[in-house]
Enzyme design. Structure first.
Site, short mmCIF file in Angstrom:
data_model
loop_
_atom_site.label_atom_id
_atom_site.label_comp_id
_atom_site.label_asym_id
_atom_site.label_seq_id
_atom_site.Cartn_x
_atom_site.Cartn_y
_atom_site.Cartn_z
CB SER A 138 -0.78 -0.07 1.39
OG SER A 138 -1.44 1.26 1.72
CE1 TYR A 151 -4.81 -2.65 4.96
CE2 TYR A 151 -3.87 -0.30 4.58
CZ TYR A 151 -4.36 -1.44 4.06
OH TYR A 151 -4.24 -1.60 2.70
N1 NAD Z 1 -8.74 -0.36 -1.97
C1 NAD Z 1 -7.68 0.38 -1.50
O1 NAD Z 1 -7.80 1.52 -1.54
C2 NAD Z 1 -6.18 -0.45 -1.34
C3 NAD Z 1 -5.16 0.55 -0.96
C4 NAD Z 1 -3.93 -0.20 -0.51
C5 NAD Z 1 -3.93 -1.54 -0.63
N2 NAD Z 1 -4.97 -2.29 -0.67
C6 NAD Z 1 -4.97 -3.88 -0.41
O2 NAD Z 1 -5.19 -4.37 -1.97
C7 NAD Z 1 -5.74 -5.65 -1.30
C8 NAD Z 1 -7.12 -5.93 -1.71
O3 NAD Z 1 -8.08 -5.02 -1.16
P1 NAD Z 1 -9.64 -4.63 -1.67
O4 NAD Z 1 -9.43 -3.02 -1.52
O5 NAD Z 1 -9.69 -5.14 -3.12
O6 NAD Z 1 -10.18 -5.13 -0.50
P2 NAD Z 1 -11.66 -5.99 -0.65
O7 NAD Z 1 -12.34 -6.06 0.71
O8 NAD Z 1 -12.55 -5.54 -1.82
O9 NAD Z 1 -11.16 -7.27 -1.15
C9 NAD Z 1 -10.31 -8.34 -0.24
C10 NAD Z 1 -10.74 -9.62 -0.44
O10 NAD Z 1 -9.95 -10.41 0.51
C11 NAD Z 1 -10.68 -11.41 0.85
N3 NAD Z 1 -10.16 -11.69 2.34
C12 NAD Z 1 -10.14 -11.11 3.60
N4 NAD Z 1 -9.66 -11.91 4.47
C13 NAD Z 1 -9.48 -13.10 4.02
C14 NAD Z 1 -9.29 -14.29 4.54
N5 NAD Z 1 -8.77 -14.42 5.76
N6 NAD Z 1 -8.89 -15.24 3.73
C15 NAD Z 1 -9.34 -15.39 2.41
N7 NAD Z 1 -9.67 -14.31 1.74
C16 NAD Z 1 -9.87 -13.10 2.69
C17 NAD Z 1 -12.02 -10.77 1.20
O11 NAD Z 1 -13.40 -11.71 1.57
C18 NAD Z 1 -12.12 -9.81 0.06
O12 NAD Z 1 -12.70 -10.76 -1.09
C19 NAD Z 1 -5.58 -5.61 0.27
O13 NAD Z 1 -4.24 -6.44 0.67
C20 NAD Z 1 -5.60 -4.18 0.71
O14 NAD Z 1 -4.97 -3.99 1.83
C21 NAD Z 1 -6.23 -1.64 -0.89
#
Ligand code: NAD
Length: 247
Positions: A138, A151
């Protein structure tokens, strides 16, 4: 003319493939010709692609998850080229109010599970001769922020973990890199975006003037998985529309 597919017949695993960034990466990988094991808490809702997509519903923190994932990818495809450790959670909390349970869960999902899953899959990636590990960091892998105690720690850890992987695995031709999204529309970010002040802050902080879409992150996830990226390892790539280009 033969259509050029960037990941033709590569075997990929994407965790957290059920929504947001992971779903977008998974879809792009399939479009680019990869065979995919898609993992999430519930089976991701992909249409079957002629046996080219397998789905596994599990919690990546379960003690048998690494072995189940390895067994499933071996059973379905017999090999592995690309691992995307994408699944993650964000439970906001400051040093004053983040509970020990929330801290432990965040580190379990965002750091410890990717470590154990990667460890279980390294032998398959070694056989690939061109293995790729792509972790989700991130912009909070480089910066702090309010209410991101657990986080932010977890995303800094992913930067260190990835660099360590790059050093350990380079001799096998395996690269390890991490993507650093900024504010991206997803189930994770949507509750924060519901705050107009938060939304406006990130829209104006980003020179490109918008919040990112999951597809904006999927594109470099494709690139890092291709042979074109074979000399890039240990790197963090910011996918934040330039939000961190100034302060
Ligand atoms: N959206 C943002 O702005 C953003 C910014 C920086 C980093 N990220 C990172 O990107 C990645 C994806 O995030 P996103 O925004 O798509 O979130 P999201 O919540 O849409 O997707 C995350 C997915 O991970 C799955 N998940 C969570 N815990 C789990 C577990 N224990 N076992 C199996 N699956 C699990 C959830 O069910 C979900 O489908 C994450 O690592 C997040 O930290 C996101």
């Amino acid at each position: 003319m033969v259509e050029r597919k960037l990941l033709r017949d590569k075997v990929a695993i994407v965790t957290g493939a059920g929504s947001g960034i992971g779903e977008s990466i998974a879809r792009r990988y399939v479009e680019e010709g990869a065979l995919l094991l898609a993992i999430d808490l519930q089976a991701p809702g992909f249409a079957p692609h002629d046996g080219r997509v397998a789905m596994l519903a599990l919690d990546i923190t379960e003690s048998d998850a690494p072995a189940r994932i390895r067994d499933e990818v071996e059973r379905r495809f017999g090999r592995l080229d690309i691992l995307v450790n994408n699944a993650g959670i964000c439970q906001p909390g400051s040093i004053e109010d983040q509970t020990a349970e929330s801290w432990a869960r965040t580190l379990a999902v965002n750091v410890t599970a990717p470590f154990l899953i990667t460890q279980a899959l390294v032998p398959l990636l070694q056989d690939s001769k061109a293995g790729r590990i792509i972790n989700l960091g991130s912009i909070m892998s480089d910066f702090g922020g309010p209410d991101l105690c657990a986080y932010g720690t977890s995303k800094h850890a992913m930067a260190g973990f990835t660099k360590s992987l790059a050093c350990d695995l380079g001799r096998y031709g395996i690269t390890a890199n991490y993507l650093q999204p900024g504010s991206i529309w997803s189930a994770m970010s949507r509750p924060h975006m519901a705050n107009p002040d938060f939304l406006r802050y990130w829209e104006t902080k980003t020179p490109l003037g918008r919040i990112g879409d999951p597809e904006d992150v999927a594109a470099p996830a494709v690139f890092l998985a291709t042979d074109e990226a074979k000399f890039i390892t240990g790197a963090g790539i910011r996918v934040c529309g330039g939000a961190m280009a100034s302060f």
